[in-house]
Design an enzyme around this catalytic site. Structure first.
Site, PDB file in Angstrom:
ATOM      1  N   GLY A 161       7.896   0.561  -3.832  1.00 18.76           N
ATOM      2  CA  GLY A 161       8.994   0.228  -4.745  1.00 18.76           C
ATOM      3  C   GLY A 161      10.111   1.245  -4.642  1.00 18.76           C
ATOM      4  O   GLY A 161      10.315   1.875  -3.600  1.00 18.76           O
ATOM      5  N   GLU A 197       5.542   4.077  -0.775  1.00 23.29           N
ATOM      6  CA  GLU A 197       6.356   3.388   0.228  1.00 23.29           C
ATOM      7  C   GLU A 197       7.667   3.046  -0.460  1.00 23.29           C
ATOM      8  O   GLU A 197       7.704   2.155  -1.303  1.00 23.29           O
ATOM      9  CB  GLU A 197       5.599   2.107   0.616  1.00 23.29           C
ATOM     10  CG  GLU A 197       5.526   1.789   2.069  1.00 23.29           C
ATOM     11  CD  GLU A 197       5.635   2.964   2.989  1.00 23.29           C
ATOM     12  OE1 GLU A 197       6.784   3.302   3.326  1.00 23.29           O
ATOM     13  OE2 GLU A 197       4.624   3.544   3.371  1.00 23.29           O
ATOM     14  N   CYS A 243      12.652  -3.330   2.346  1.00 20.09           N
ATOM     15  CA  CYS A 243      12.824  -1.882   2.564  1.00 20.09           C
ATOM     16  C   CYS A 243      13.345  -1.658   3.967  1.00 20.09           C
ATOM     17  O   CYS A 243      13.977  -0.653   4.242  1.00 20.09           O
ATOM     18  CB  CYS A 243      11.500  -1.140   2.447  1.00 20.09           C
ATOM     19  SG  CYS A 243      10.600  -1.577   1.016  1.00 20.09           S
ATOM     20  N   GLY A 283       8.782   6.095  -7.542  1.00 18.02           N
ATOM     21  CA  GLY A 283       7.795   6.816  -6.726  1.00 18.02           C
ATOM     22  C   GLY A 283       7.662   8.265  -7.143  1.00 18.02           C
ATOM     23  O   GLY A 283       6.556   8.801  -7.266  1.00 18.02           O
TER      24      GLY A 283
HETATM   25  C1  UN1 Z   1       9.091  -4.173   2.780  1.00 16.82           C
HETATM   26  O1  UN1 Z   1      10.249  -4.530   2.840  1.00 16.82           O
HETATM   27  O2  UN1 Z   1       8.671  -3.560   1.772  1.00 16.82           O
HETATM   28  O3  UN1 Z   1       8.735  -5.113   8.729  1.00 16.82           O
HETATM   29  C2  UN1 Z   1       8.068  -4.458   3.806  1.00 16.82           C
HETATM   30  C3  UN1 Z   1       9.006  -5.899   7.811  1.00 16.82           C
HETATM   31  C4  UN1 Z   1       7.870  -6.527   7.034  1.00 16.82           C
HETATM   32  C5  UN1 Z   1       7.460  -5.668   5.888  1.00 16.82           C
HETATM   33  C6  UN1 Z   1       8.582  -5.215   5.001  1.00 16.82           C
HETATM   34  N1  UN1 Z   1       6.755  -6.742   7.918  1.00 16.82           N
HETATM   35  O4  UN1 Z   1      10.144  -6.171   7.502  1.00 16.82           O
END
Ligand code: UN1
Length: 499
Positions: A228, A250, A284, A233
């Site tokens: 998140g 993460e 992310c 975090g």
């Molecule tokens: C995320 O955005 O938290 O590589 C994970 C990727 C996906 C996972 C993203 N397999 O974009």
């Protein structure tokens, strides 16, 4: 049709002890209530942790290959329900159906991978420095793990945290994001159908302040795995320190795609559109910076503008939709605030506003947005926006490029488009990130390699692949001396030449 859901504690579906509830609504249409969920508190967390503790002895003593067989069955059941789960995800979270299917597939992949680990879970055997002495290190389960998951991958992320935790012999309590509890609960229901024993997996819905904090501070929870926001975090890490928990974080990203002057521009363009606007930029790993060599800059920006102008916004369940909604109105406001900042810092190429016309007005939509002539240290180039907004930065040489790539506080995913093999390898060496791509965008990590980032993206742990086993197990080093006499390590040195 709205459904009332309950927490799963020790194999029973139960309401919050307080009786309080909250709703989850579709981001594509706020009048579509997906479900009503327990608004739980610390008392519910206590009950779930207690159930996970009770289930722990039997689950941790079950031979790992047997746990693996259960995970194989879970993987098959998830595959059988892939379409149903994907549709529920699009309705509850918004991502377009093709992407929702990918999300569920990622959980299936991790389930199969970790099921196979039931027959491996490799330790280490090494020679001892003493004669007639055997030395090895084995993996031991840790106990009850707390899993706190985000809404952007409502099935993949619970899966990639839970399956390695389970194969190592731990039991779990999940607290899913309050924007996507239906996905998490349906996922857990399917797990139970696969034969996970009662109490091994528990789920408690509710807010971060009530449920999340109670889990993080619980003395009997030994491990927390969280994905998140970076600020959350840091708070989790601080709270968890008091009970010496092992914590995996993460967190954010500000991921660049570098487009070099010799790049295959068509490929770079396809990949930039996919990485910046897939999942409405709510990954992310999303490409929120496009660092483009000046020799191809104008051509690239114009082609990108044209491509983005053709993207269709709408309900992710509609085949014609390219870009779905963002998660909620708070997100629309945050993204709009960044767009306003961007207007003061750079040139708006396209987008920049919430999208409210026609049916879009029923949900939370934001126009895919590109800024150009962005200074590398502009706020929109440094801060995570988590929406369909990307910033183009022009560069002239490689040293400057490396400096800009590394100038942000995050270090999750980096990408370079080039035909120059030397630059390709230099990017892998010099770009500060946990994931490095060449001639591929920043999204789409696979389930059997370590996933995670450097710097403020995390705290040094990695998810999935073999790395996840290290996080969810405790090493135990074992020495078996069969010499029948006292042998003093580091002291009785007759076998080691000291000269
Ligand atoms: C995320 O955005 O938290 O590589 C994970 C990727 C996906 C996972 C993203 N397999 O974009």
């Amino acid at each position: 049709m709205s459904t009332t859901y309950q927490n799963l504690i020790g194999g029973s579906w139960v309401a919050a002890q307080s009786g309080k509830t909250f709703d989850s609504v579709s981001p594509a249409n706020h009048t579509d209530v997906v479900g009503t969920f327990p608004s739980s508190s610390a008392a519910d967390v206590d009950a779930a942790v207690e159930a996970a503790k009770r289930a722990y002895p039997a689950w941790s003593m079950m031979p790992a290959p047997k746990r693996g067989e259960i995970l194989f069955k879970v993987a098959r059941i998830l595959a059988e329900h892939k379409e149903e789960l994907s549709r529920l995800m699009t309705r509850e979270m918004g991502k377009v159906l093709t992407e929702a299917r990918g999300d569920v597939q990622e959980a299936i992949d991790v389930a199969y991978y970790m099921a196979g680990e039931g027959r491996r879970l490799f330790g280490q055997t090494v020679p001892s420095e003493m004669p007639d002495k055997f030395a090895m290190a084995i993996r031991k389960p840790i106990g009850v793990v707390g899993i706190i998951t985000p809404w952007n991958f409502p099935v993949a992320i619970p899966g990639w945290k839970l399956f390695p935790a389970l194969i190592c012999g731990n039991t779990a309590v999940i607290k899913p994001a309050s924007d996507t509890p239906a996905c998490a609960i349906r996922f857990v229901e399917l797990l139970m159908e696969g034969g996970i024993p009662d109490g091994v997996v528990n789920i408690v819905t509710g807010s971060g302040t009530e449920v999340g904090n109670a889990l993080v501070e619980h003395a009997d929870v030994k491990v927390i795995s969280f994905t998140g926001h970076t600020d959350t975090g840091v708070e989790i890490s601080t709270r968890a320190a008091k009970t010496l928990k092992r914590v995996s974080l993460e967190l954010g990203g500000k991921n660049p795609i570098v487009v070099w002057e010799d790049a295959d521009l068509g490929l770079a363009l396809d990949s930039a559109v996919w990485s910046a606007f897939g999942t409405s930029g709510q990954r992310c790993t999303a490409a929120s910076r496009l660092i483009v060599h000046r020799a191809v800059h104008d051509e690239f920006v114009e082609a990108l503008r044209k491509r983005v102008a053709g993207l269709v916004l709408g309900d992710g369940l509609d085949d014609k939709t390219d870009v779905g909604p963002v998660i909620n109105e708070t997100a629309v406001e945050r993204i709009a605030a960044y767009a306003a900042i961007g207007r003061g810092e750079a040139d708006l190429v396209i987008g920049g506003e919430p999208a409210r016309e026609g049916a879009l007005g029923k949900g939370s939509f934001f126009q895919p947005t590109i800024f150009a002539e962005v200074k590398p240290d502009a706020r929109i180039a440094m801060e995570e926006i988590f929406g369909p907004v990307t910033s183009v930065i022009a560069v002239d040489n490689w040293e400057e490029t490396v400096r800009i790539v590394n100038s942000v506080k995050y270090g999750l995913s980096t990408s370079l488009f080039t035909r120059d093999i030397n630059l390709a390898f230099r990017s892998i060496r010099d770009f500060e990130s946990g994931l490095g791509y060449v001639n591929h965008g920043t999204i789409g990590a696979e389930a059997h390699l370590p996933f995670g980032g450097t710097k403020a993206t995390g705290n040094g742990h990695r998810e999935v692949g073999q790395a996840a086993l290290d996080f969810f197990s405790e090493w135990k080093s074992v020495y078996i001396d069969y010499s029948g006499k006292l042998q003093r390590a580091q002291i009785d040195m007759e076998f080691i030449d000291q000269s």
